[in-house]
Design an enzyme around this catalytic site. Structure first.
Site, mmCIF file in Angstrom:
data_model
loop_
_atom_site.group_PDB
_atom_site.id
_atom_site.type_symbol
_atom_site.label_atom_id
_atom_site.label_comp_id
_atom_site.label_asym_id
_atom_site.label_seq_id
_atom_site.Cartn_x
_atom_site.Cartn_y
_atom_site.Cartn_z
ATOM 1 C CE LYS A 20 -6.912 13.773 -0.222
ATOM 2 N NZ LYS A 20 -6.872 12.545 -0.995
ATOM 3 C CE LYS A 44 -3.431 10.643 2.801
ATOM 4 N NZ LYS A 44 -4.216 10.032 1.711
ATOM 5 C CG HIS A 73 -2.131 -0.815 1.096
ATOM 6 N ND1 HIS A 73 -3.301 -0.382 0.528
ATOM 7 C CD2 HIS A 73 -2.340 -2.097 1.434
ATOM 8 C CE1 HIS A 73 -4.185 -1.361 0.547
ATOM 9 N NE2 HIS A 73 -3.621 -2.422 1.084
HETATM 10 C C1 PLP Z 1 -12.131 6.987 1.406
HETATM 11 C C2 PLP Z 1 -11.708 7.342 2.769
HETATM 12 C C3 PLP Z 1 -10.348 7.568 3.043
HETATM 13 C C4 PLP Z 1 -9.291 7.524 1.975
HETATM 14 O O1 PLP Z 1 -9.192 8.799 1.374
HETATM 15 P P1 PLP Z 1 -7.963 9.185 0.430
HETATM 16 O O2 PLP Z 1 -8.382 10.491 -0.141
HETATM 17 O O3 PLP Z 1 -7.880 8.111 -0.609
HETATM 18 O O4 PLP Z 1 -6.770 9.268 1.287
HETATM 19 C C5 PLP Z 1 -9.989 7.908 4.329
HETATM 20 N N1 PLP Z 1 -10.905 8.009 5.312
HETATM 21 C C6 PLP Z 1 -12.217 7.807 5.076
HETATM 22 C C7 PLP Z 1 -13.185 7.953 6.206
HETATM 23 C C8 PLP Z 1 -12.663 7.460 3.809
HETATM 24 O O5 PLP Z 1 -13.973 7.244 3.602
#
Ligand code: PLP
Length: 843
Positions: free
Chosen positions: A572, A578, A380
């Site tokens: 996120k 990020k 990952h």
């Molecule tokens: C989808 C999701 C993530 C992942 O988000 P990314 O933008 O891919 O890092 C993290 N937390 C929650 C609660 C999500 O639903």
């Protein structure tokens, strides 16, 4: 969650068509559900209608819904037993499931019936759903992927089971106090959990510490024995996962720790009752808490203990189930596929070797070929700080037999490598070794998982390429066919059908509801992008969702959102890679330009951020604080009122995501190219009709391929350029700082206390990290292009027709990011199990 604002539109349009179970519920169905609710209220909860609370009604509705799933669950397991079908086991430290009621109502086709029934009973359906605690047994993307894949496996009729840990405390809840994150424990099981069946009778012993010695087995053969140490019992909790249409229901078996009786007796017999009880609860604390660190290593011994605990309990369970139908292990890889979600369950490799050799008397080669045929591993991340390693000494004392097996695996592996042509040099062998010999000797878990698996997958095309060329380059040369790509996906049931009822209803009204089970059907929307009336409806739906989010944010924060502004969303985990900070730099730039009259062609914006920082991650927490300080200044400035607002939504989790995704216009996916393995938030937002501004990173690249370059806003360095800049010293942040007046002003404002006048130096560390300490994530190198790209975004938004055409095409062409597609690909290429593409037709 189904937001209340959507009710009118969704039901007026075709609410129940979405369930695929016909129109408005019949009176007899409503009466039947009322009876079931009252029966559960009385017989399961011991309450009468008088004095019952909203929570009681939630429990009654959840229990009634669960009843609909249990039969299918039993049938599903029976079918798998009867056919001796190959089973898929998904081992993951995290399952970020979120709430289950709406999803289960949808799966069983009873969402509209439930809403109608509760409304007739004078209850507020949304308030009832809102009683459900959040099953937040994960940090972010990795755990959410596990949940989406489990749902798709059930939808595709795969006999599958997840394995993980039943944490008492899942992800912490995030409070904001004076602009700063405060973590609060979340006891999500306080009122029990309707969706899990506890199995106190399924107790699996798991051993730690102790010693090894040679011995003889019952048939007089030499075996290695693992003795003494201490034992903890693993208790099973089965969480139900219904597939779409509820044709298959699978379970995620989660383990909690119980003190063992033997352990109890020994201590209690020493007469020290109080201390014995204390030690007992100490061993049960193993499954207390999820480590809240995302993409960073923790290195705590308790974490290693958790990893082995759930691996050992799960493998014992898997082997036991296999043995009920088979006398020997020859068919094990034909009947069992075990997917390792990241390296957290990598100890499964030596554990299965141990079981096969020490407990079942198999020879090394036979055991190894079974392991190898059974396991596959998903990587990952390529971030070095996130790659797990454990000290040899720690594993050696906690799991002495496993350390021996790891050494033996490594020895065999390296012997093979040394004999291969071209003959590798010592440096290459050292890089390939499972033991990192530089400094304190450590076990490289990724190498262990890689060598023990027949397939290793990345989670987006770019990420898989970078695996082959980067940290896995030597392993890839050694096993050139092993690394494959399986781009992540998201389940359309939760992320469109459930989360966005108004858009679901609109889509279904125009192209039918087959998209729910086959997301590629959304292609049917492509011609509608040219239909002005449809674009109008599409905008009306987005507007409705923005109003609904506005009510939600107002209720929670007392902050009003203007639905006429561009909703610019970055949600996120907070992480430097990020680059939420880059987003903040743009917000301040826009603020300055509006004040200077230099943004006249730009639409009013509401910038929404949400996300949790790991409790020990100083920079991430400082960024959250900066967001709040900047928001306070901007939101109070009359010169930008109505033009710009910055809002941080606290406690980001799956339910909050379900509120935000449908309302977003713009999706921020701006990680430094080469750092985000895939991302799935990017998919959720595009599916809900947001346009993406992003780097060519992770799955953004493939999203661009699908929706078309003209329907996505790409900016910034490529992964290749970014990597070259970093490693070959081509990045001079100071030059960007001095050379760009906008950037200069923004950094000076942050660094000199424009947003923290009470403490002007508060954000020095942030500015220094960019200007003086190398700007590792290359914010300054990408800043100018990002700001220019944001200007293009703003201008495009001013033309509502162009914007909605692009947004519709994003929805129409995002179908291949359904987790059904991802799972079908794993099934064909890695697990070798059949899938049912027409749910319910067979079996
Ligand atoms: C989808 C999701 C993530 C992942 O988000 P990314 O933008 O891919 O890092 C993290 N937390 C929650 C609660 C999500 O639903």
């Amino acid at each position: 969650m189904v937001d209340s604002g959507s009710v009118g539109a969704a039901t007026a349009v075709s609410g129940s068509v979405l369930d695929g179970r016909g129109p408005k519920a019949k009176g007899s169905e409503v009466d039947a559900l009322k009876r079931r609710l009252h029966r559960h209220l009385r017989h399961s909860l011991g309450k009468g209608p008088v004095g019952s609370t909203t929570l009681d009604w939630y429990m009654a509705l959840a229990l009634s819904t669960r009843d609909l799933m249990v039969e299918t669950w039993m049938d599903s397991s029976h079918r798998a037993y009867a056919n001796d079908a190959k089973r898929v086991y998904y081992l993951s430290m995290e399952f970020l499931v979120g709430r289950s009621l709406t999803a289960s109502l949808l799966a069983t086709g009873s969402l509209d019936l439930a809403r109608q029934t509760l409304t007739e009973m004078g209850l507020d359906f949304d308030a009832v759903c809102d009683q459900e605690p959040e099953a937040a047994l994960g940090n972010g993307g990795l755990g959410r992927l596990a949940a989406c894949l489990m749902e798709s496996m059930a939808t595709l009729g795969i006999p599958a089971r997840g394995y993980g840990i039943y944490y008492d405390y899942g992800m912490f809840s995030q409070y904001i106090d004076a602009g700063q994150q405060v973590e609060m424990p979340e006891r999500w099981l306080r009122y029990g959990n309707v969706w899990a069946f506890n199995r106190p009778e399924v107790l699996t012993p798991v051993r730690f510490y102790g010693r090894t010695e040679d011995g003889l087995d019952l048939r007089g053969r030499r075996v290695r024995r693992w003795l003494d140490g201490e034992e903890v019992l693993a208790e099973a909790h089965d969480l139900l996962v219904p597939g779409h249409g509820c044709w298959t229901v699978n379970a995620i078996r989660l383990w909690s720790a119980q003190a063992s009786r033997a352990f109890d007796l020994r201590r209690f017999n020493q007469g020290d009752y109080i201390n014995a009880v204390a030690e007992q609860s100490q061993s049960e604390s193993l499954s207390h808490v999820l480590y809240p660190d995302d993409s960073t290593g923790m290195g705590k011994a308790l974490r290693l203990k958790q990893e082995y605990f759930f691996v050992a309990a799960s493998l014992a369970d898997i082997v036991r189930r296999f043995r009920t139908a088979h006398d020997d292990f020859t068919k094990f890889p034909q009947k069992v596929a075990i997917q390792l979600n990241d390296t957290h369950p990598a100890l499964a490799v030596p554990e299965l070797m141990r079981l096969l050799m020490d407990e079942h008397g198999l020879a090394w080669d036979e055991a190894w070929s079974i392991c190898h045929g059974t396991f596959s591993y998903t990587n990952h991340t390529l971030l070095p700080e996130a790659l797990e390693t454990w000290p040899v000494d720690l594993i050696g004392s906690m799991l002495p037999r496993h350390m021996e097996i790891i050494y033996a695996i490594n020895h065999q592996f390296l012997e093979g490598v040394r004999k291969s042509a071209p003959k590798p040099d010592d440096a290459c062998v050292a890089r390939l070794s499972m033991i990192d010999e530089g400094g304190e000797r450590r076990v490289r878990m990724a190498h262990l998982a890689f060598v023990g698996s027949h397939r290793v997958n990345g989670v987006a095309a770019l990420h898989t390429d970078l695996m082959r060329g980067g940290i896995f380059a030597d392993l890839h040369r050694t096993f050139p066919d092993r690394i494959v790509n399986k781009t992540n996906g998201i389940t359309p049931r939760r992320w469109l059908q459930g989360a966005n009822r108004p858009l679901s209803a609109l889509i279904t009204r125009h192209i039918g509801d087959r998209w729910v089970a086959n997301l590629d059907e959304l292609r049917g929307l492509v011609p509608l992008a040219e239909d002005a009336a449809f674009r109008e409806e599409f905008r009306a739906v987005k507007r409705l969702n923005k109003e609904a989010l506005g009510r939600y944010v107002d209720a929670r924060l007392g902050v009003e959102l203007d639905p006429d502004t561009l909703f610019d969303v970055q949600v996120k985990r907070i992480h430097e890679y990020k680059r939420q900070l880059l987003n903040v730099l743009h917000v301040i730039t826009l603020y300055n330009r509006i004040r200077a009259g230099r943004a006249e062609d730009q639409p009013p914006r509401t910038v929404l951020l949400a996300g949790k920082a790991a409790p020990g991650y100083y920079m991430a927490k400082l960024i959250i604080r900066l967001i709040h300080d900047v928001a306070r200044v901007i939101n109070a400035d009359p010169l930008v009122a109505g033009r710009l607002r910055l809002v941080f939504v606290p406690d980001y989790n799956v339910s909050v995501a379900e509120h935000i995704m449908p309302a977003a216009d713009l999706s921020e996916q701006i990680s430094t190219a080469g750092t985000e393995a895939s991302g799935t938030g990017n998919m959720k937002l595009a599916l809900n009709g947001a346009l993406t501004i992003g780097t060519r990173d992770g799955a953004n690249v493939e999203i661009g391929d699908e929706v078309g370059e003209e329907n996505i806003f790409f900016f910034g360095l490529s992964a290749e350029r970014a990597n070259a800049m970093r490693t070959r010293g081509g990045h001079d942040p100071w030059q960007y700082y001095t050379g760009d007046p906008d950037l200069h002003m923004v950094l000076d404002m942050i660094g000199q206390g424009a947003f923290s006048p009470d403490e002007p130096d508060r954000y020095r560390p942030i500015v220094d990290s960019l200007t003086r300490h190398g700007d590792y994530y290359l914010l300054l190198a990408d800043y100018a292009d990002y700001v220019a790209c944001q200007e293009r975004v703003g201008r495009a938004y001013q033309d509502a027709d162009t914007w909605s055409r692009m947004a519709i095409l994003n929805v129409a062409r995002i179908g291949r990011f359904s987790s059904d597609v991802t799972v079908a690909d794993y099934a064909a290429d890695i697990w070798h199990v059949p899938v049912q593409t027409e749910p319910g037709r067979t079996g």
